[in-house]
Write a protein that holds these residues in place. Structure first.
Motif, PDB file in Angstrom:
ATOM      1  N   UNK A   1      70.764  65.741  30.249  1.00 23.20           N
ATOM      2  CA  UNK A   1      69.686  65.391  29.323  1.00 23.20           C
ATOM      3  C   UNK A   1      69.491  63.876  29.255  1.00 23.20           C
ATOM      4  N   UNK A   2      70.587  63.117  29.253  1.00 26.25           N
ATOM      5  CA  UNK A   2      70.473  61.652  29.225  1.00 26.25           C
ATOM      6  C   UNK A   2      69.826  61.114  30.496  1.00 26.25           C
ATOM      7  N   UNK A   3      70.188  61.666  31.637  1.00 27.74           N
ATOM      8  CA  UNK A   3      69.590  61.225  32.898  1.00 27.74           C
ATOM      9  C   UNK A   3      68.097  61.539  32.911  1.00 27.74           C
ATOM     10  N   UNK A   4      67.738  62.741  32.483  1.00 30.82           N
ATOM     11  CA  UNK A   4      66.321  63.130  32.464  1.00 30.82           C
ATOM     12  C   UNK A   4      65.546  62.232  31.503  1.00 30.82           C
ATOM     13  N   UNK A   5      66.098  61.983  30.319  1.00 33.31           N
ATOM     14  CA  UNK A   5      65.425  61.135  29.341  1.00 33.31           C
ATOM     15  C   UNK A   5      65.230  59.717  29.887  1.00 33.31           C
ATOM     16  N   UNK A   6      66.255  59.187  30.555  1.00 31.76           N
ATOM     17  CA  UNK A   6      66.156  57.847  31.133  1.00 31.76           C
ATOM     18  C   UNK A   6      65.100  57.803  32.232  1.00 31.76           C
ATOM     19  N   UNK A   7      65.080  58.795  33.089  1.00 29.24           N
ATOM     20  CA  UNK A   7      64.085  58.835  34.176  1.00 29.24           C
ATOM     21  C   UNK A   7      62.665  58.940  33.625  1.00 29.24           C
ATOM     22  N   UNK A   8      62.471  59.770  32.609  1.00 30.55           N
ATOM     23  CA  UNK A   8      61.141  59.920  32.011  1.00 30.55           C
ATOM     24  C   UNK A   8      60.711  58.614  31.346  1.00 30.55           C
ATOM     25  N   UNK A   9      61.628  57.944  30.650  1.00 29.93           N
ATOM     26  CA  UNK A   9      61.316  56.665  30.009  1.00 29.93           C
ATOM     27  C   UNK A   9      60.961  55.604  31.058  1.00 29.93           C
ATOM     28  N   UNK A  10      61.727  55.556  32.155  1.00 35.48           N
ATOM     29  CA  UNK A  10      61.432  54.602  33.225  1.00 35.48           C
ATOM     30  C   UNK A  10      60.074  54.878  33.862  1.00 35.48           C
ATOM     31  N   UNK A  11      59.770  56.154  34.089  1.00 31.18           N
ATOM     32  CA  UNK A  11      58.484  56.513  34.684  1.00 31.18           C
ATOM     33  C   UNK A  11      57.345  56.174  33.726  1.00 31.18           C
ATOM     34  N   UNK A  12      57.538  56.416  32.437  1.00 36.17           N
ATOM     35  CA  UNK A  12      56.518  56.092  31.445  1.00 36.17           C
ATOM     36  C   UNK A  12      56.270  54.582  31.398  1.00 36.17           C
ATOM     37  N   UNK A  13      57.346  53.804  31.441  1.00 36.99           N
ATOM     38  CA  UNK A  13      57.214  52.347  31.451  1.00 36.99           C
ATOM     39  C   UNK A  13      56.473  51.885  32.699  1.00 36.99           C
ATOM     40  N   UNK A  14      56.822  52.448  33.839  1.00 36.46           N
ATOM     41  CA  UNK A  14      56.158  52.087  35.094  1.00 36.46           C
ATOM     42  C   UNK A  14      54.675  52.433  35.046  1.00 36.46           C
TER      43      UNK A  14
END
Length: 76
Positions: free
Chosen positions: A25-38
């Motif tokens: 869940x932490x990895x998925x949340x981090x990836x989604x946050x990074x993609x949203x920022x990008x």
């Protein structure tokens, strides 16, 4: 089969699966946050380029609380 296992082993399995779920869940949340920022940075950069090119050719009026841009062409 599950009933034959000692309680300590059951707790260990629950602990292991729970830890794995939290890590995933932490990895998925981090990836989604990074993609949203990008995506936000790319979108913001695109809007800045549009505003810059529109300002060079016309007078631009930005409508508050809206993504719409109203342009009035300069008459030379």
């Amino acid at each position: 089969m599950w009933r034959d296992k000692p309680p300590g082993l059951k707790i260990l399995w629950v602990w292991t699966l729970g830890t794995a779920a939290v890590l995933v869940a932490n990895v998925v949340r981090t990836r989604v946050r990074d993609m949203d920022t990008l995506m936000n940075n790319t979108e913001e950069h695109h809007h800045q380029q549009q505003r810059h090119s529109a300002a060079a050719n016309s007078e631009t009026i930005l409508v508050p609380e809206s993504d719409q841009v109203i342009r009035e062409e300069k008459s030379s």
